[in-house]
Design an enzyme around this catalytic site. Structure first.
Site, mmCIF file in Angstrom:
data_model
loop_
_atom_site.group_PDB
_atom_site.id
_atom_site.type_symbol
_atom_site.label_atom_id
_atom_site.label_comp_id
_atom_site.label_asym_id
_atom_site.label_seq_id
_atom_site.Cartn_x
_atom_site.Cartn_y
_atom_site.Cartn_z
ATOM 1 N N GLU A 1 -9.955 2.674 0.477
ATOM 2 C CA GLU A 1 -9.732 3.103 1.570
ATOM 3 C C GLU A 1 -8.671 4.231 2.481
ATOM 4 O O GLU A 1 -8.604 5.452 3.377
ATOM 5 C CB GLU A 1 -9.104 2.159 2.712
ATOM 6 N N HIS B 1 -7.063 -9.233 2.027
ATOM 7 C CA HIS B 1 -6.899 -7.797 1.909
ATOM 8 C C HIS B 1 -5.871 -7.601 2.569
ATOM 9 O O HIS B 1 -5.648 -9.141 4.069
ATOM 10 C CB HIS B 1 -7.525 -6.646 2.413
ATOM 11 N N GLU C 1 0.908 -1.042 -0.447
ATOM 12 C CA GLU C 1 -0.614 -0.027 0.161
ATOM 13 C C GLU C 1 1.174 1.027 -0.181
ATOM 14 O O GLU C 1 0.778 1.776 1.472
ATOM 15 C CB GLU C 1 -1.275 0.024 1.248
HETATM 16 C C1 NOJ Z 1 -8.488 -2.727 5.865
HETATM 17 C C2 NOJ Z 1 -8.245 -3.340 4.944
HETATM 18 O O1 NOJ Z 1 -8.287 -3.324 3.702
HETATM 19 C C3 NOJ Z 1 -10.058 -3.005 5.045
HETATM 20 O O2 NOJ Z 1 -10.823 -3.286 3.604
HETATM 21 C C4 NOJ Z 1 -10.693 -3.440 6.649
HETATM 22 O O3 NOJ Z 1 -12.427 -2.648 6.695
HETATM 23 C C5 NOJ Z 1 -9.725 -2.874 7.664
HETATM 24 N N1 NOJ Z 1 -8.714 -3.558 6.991
HETATM 25 C C6 NOJ Z 1 -10.203 -3.557 8.512
HETATM 26 O O4 NOJ Z 1 -10.319 -5.161 8.224
HETATM 27 CA CA CA Z 2 -5.275 -1.986 2.841
#
Ligand code: NOJ
Ligand code: CA
Length: 660
Positions: free
Chosen positions: A463, A438, A168
């Site tokens: 996010e 993820h 990321e």
């Molecule tokens: C990171 C993930 O990318 C996201 O989609 C998720 O909401 C949070 N972690 C919590 O699990």
């Molecule tokens: Ca993430």
């Protein structure tokens, strides 16, 4: 689809084996790409040329590993063969893929031991891997991989930095001699020849990920993620490593249209794939990132029975198939601390039994979410029982998460991590569960072999827009040419309230990672819609709060969109600047285009449409005076027409083509 996803038809498989006198050269079927191998005593190196120009100068091959010491006396044998088949996959950007290559296996052996470097030359790139059989010791210990990629001349490159725990990260667009280290896919353009390429890997199992470390000049060396004791991999006495790959094309879009990574993976190990289905989904998710909801139980808890019913009803009414609930299970209070989740115990305000039976009565797929926080030992201990429980509830999809450090100094991307992610995929297959991972290990095409490994994150997703400066339009125009070359991404696209008006007006909002008043989506609304096409995922999310979709005219695009794609083509693009991609599902086509911070008009011939059919084109275009609005128009088109796609700065356009 129930068909075995391996062979559609043999277009003619030829196998020609030549013995030790053969020359150590292999060319692509069209003759344009050539790989030469050079032996010097016990060491091997390779070079690559494209159209007669050297792309990769003689570059070192091999491993530094106990149990694999090669000697000068080993005899060398070279075998050539060719392969050509067209195969089908149960889902993908393209369901039908041609796998056509020439192969050369260079083997160094004596009576008791054989070490092979296997090369494949395709029209769209090359690959090689290391194989050994009957190594002297039971456990081959890899201390280092010696593979090099020595560029013959300088190039421009697009990549993220190497990091063994996260992908990321922001892209860098740099001349290669300014790159210190990089992760893969590592995409490059050679200015003098106009060649585009991308270094990556395929079929990563039981081995650490490969990153690139620049040495002298323009030479990069493989740098593997280590384990806490510094060892890169513990391997058996017979093994094949992942493939090292270089995709090659004459345009940036050629890289997107290549099937090389999938072709280097084995056919499906899952016989009955009828339970594996692409889906469009919504979920209790964005509210937590914006701070209007919480994962933990309390007054703002998102995953409540009431919200679950609302989301299920919304999915039914809007032609969506799945619903995700994050924060449904106990343990979120420990996230970011000592991380203990219960994967089978719902919070008391989430009545999972009645929600599951309501979802099934309405024909909606319920998802389970498993955040692990990186606590691998506990997750692995719970895997079988949790997955059996989900199966009993009629659940077919699990979103996993690894937001947190692994215990004991293990990296996410080490051999330990790779083995864990694979264990989850294979355990899930036993319980007929699809995986959306993820904080995953990088995609290397294993979805061909394990088609329940649907999609993953593995880059900065949506996010980041909720709690950081977010993803720029340049980032979004780079993603398709770098991360997405490896395979699908669960970006979680499609935010409609791009300035977060609803969240800002919510008096109960407590920003999760805030305060972040500067946060917003850095694109226009039309670009958010176009991302449903551009960022391929067989599980495609409409990521906003459903309140922001209800009654919105533009949500018709997602209602009409079909996540079960049959065919795709990247039509036009320049890395970091713009991209236009079309996909077909059945007889409907979907076009997505996006630009960087500059306004741009693309002239797109519609010759991908079926000839002789008239389509109704519904165009979701930027409103040049208001980034939060789209202009929706309709017109009749045929394959003889050309569409002018006008995009505002940071904008985009999405079009559905439905036969009339
Ligand atoms: C990171 C993930 O990318 C996201 O989609 C998720 O909401 C949070 N972690 C919590 O699990
Ligand atoms: Ca993430």
């Amino acid at each position: 689809m129930n068909k075995p996803n391996n062979i559609l038809s043999f277009l003619g498989v030829t196998l020609m084996l030549s013995a030790c006198t053969a020359t150590p050269v292999v060319s692509s079927p069209d003759g344009n790409i050539k790989v030469d191998v050079i032996r010097d005593g016990s060491s091997l190196s390779y070079s690559v040329s494209v159209g007669g120009d050297t792309l990769i100068k003689p570059s070192r091959l091999g491993l530094e590993a106990s149990g694999l010491s090669l000697s000068d006396d080993l005899k060398m044998e070279i075998k050539h063969s060719s392969f050509d088949e067209t195969w089908l996959q149960p889902w993908g950007e393209n369901k039908e893929i041609r796998n056509h290559y020439n192969e050369m296996a260079v083997t160094l052996s004596d009576d008791s031991f054989a070490y092979t470097v296997r090369f494949r030359a395709f029209d769209d790139g090359i690959a090689f891997r290391y194989e050994w059989d009957k190594a002297a010791t039971d456990s081959v210990i890899v201390h280092d991989e010696l593979t090099e990629f020595a560029f013959a001349e300088t190039a421009r490159s697009w990549s993220i930095p190497a990091n063994f725990d996260s992908y990321e990260l922001e892209y860098r667009n740099l001349p290669i001699d300014s790159v210190t280290d990089a992760n893969t896919p590592f995409t490059f353009e050679i200015g003098s020849t106009g060649i585009f390429g991308s270094i990556h890997e395929a079929a990563l199992y039981d081995y650490p990920e490969m990153t690139l470390l620049r040495g002298e000049g323009n030479t990069f060396k493989a740098n593997l993620a280590p384990m806490p004791d510094g060892i890169k991999a513990y391997l058996p006495s017979s093994f094949v490593t992942p493939w090292r790959t270089i995709q090659i094309g004459t345009s940036a879009c050629d890289l997107i249209n290549s099937g090389l990574i999938l072709n280097l993976n084995e056919p499906s190990k899952i016989q009955d794939t009828s339970w594996i289905k692409p889906q469009k989904y919504v979920g209790i998710w964005w509210g937590m990132h914006l701070g209007t909801m919480t994962w933990t139980m309390g007054p703002r808890h998102g995953a409540t029975t009431e919200n679950a019913i609302r989301y299920i009803d919304f999915a039914v009414e809007n032609n969506l198939q799945g619903v995700l609930f994050e924060g449904w299970n106990e343990g979120w209070e420990t996230w970011g601390g000592d991380q203990h989740f219960d994967y089978a115990k719902a919070y008391s305000d989430f009545d999972i039994d009645s929600i599951a039976s309501y979802a099934s009565s309405r024909g909606i797929e319920l998802w389970a979410h498993n955040e692990t926080g990186g606590n691998i030992p506990e997750y692995e201990a719970a895997l079988d029982s949790a997955f059996a429980y989900y199966k009993s509830l009629g659940i077919h999809t699990v979103k996993t998460g690894y937001a947190g450090g692994f215990a004991g100094g293990e990296y996410h991307h080490s051999q330990y991590g790779v083995k864990h992610y694979q264990k989850v995929v294979e355990t899930a297959a036993k319980y007929q569960l699809m995986i959306d991972a993820h904080e995953p290990i990088k995609e290397t095409g294993i979805r061909r072999t394990w088609p329940n490994m649907m999609t993953r994150e593995g880059a900065r997703g949506m996010e980041w827009n909720a709690w950081s400066a977010g993803n720029t339009p340049e980032y979004l125009c780079t993603l398709p040419f770098v991360r997405l070359l490896s395979g699908p991404m669960d970006y979680t696209p499609g935010i409609f309230d791009i300035d977060y008006e609803r969240a800002k007006n919510d008096p109960g909002r407590i920003e999760w990672n805030g305060p972040n008043d500067y946060c917003k989506i850095n694109t226009t609304l039309a670009r958010q819609i176009a991302n449903w096409v551009i960022i391929y995922s067989p599980l495609q999310m409409a990521a906003d709060l459903i309140e922001n979709y209800e009654g919105h005219e533009a949500f018709q695009f997602f209602r009409d969109f079909n996540a079960d794609c049959d065919w795709s083509q990247a039509l036009q693009g320049e890395i970091g600047k713009y991209i236009a991609i079309v996909r077909r599902s059945g007889d409907a086509y979907y076009l997505g285009a996006g630009t960087d911070s500059s306004a741009r008009t693309l002239s797109i011939p519609l010759n991908f449409l079926s000839e002789g059919v008239t389509y109704s084109a519904r165009i979701y275009a930027d409103d040049p005076s208001d980034r939060t609005k789209v202009t929706i128009t309709e017109k009749s088109v045929t394959s003889a027409d050309t569409l002018d796609v006008s995009m505002a700065p940071s904008g985009g356009q999405a079009v559905t083509f439905l036969p009339k």
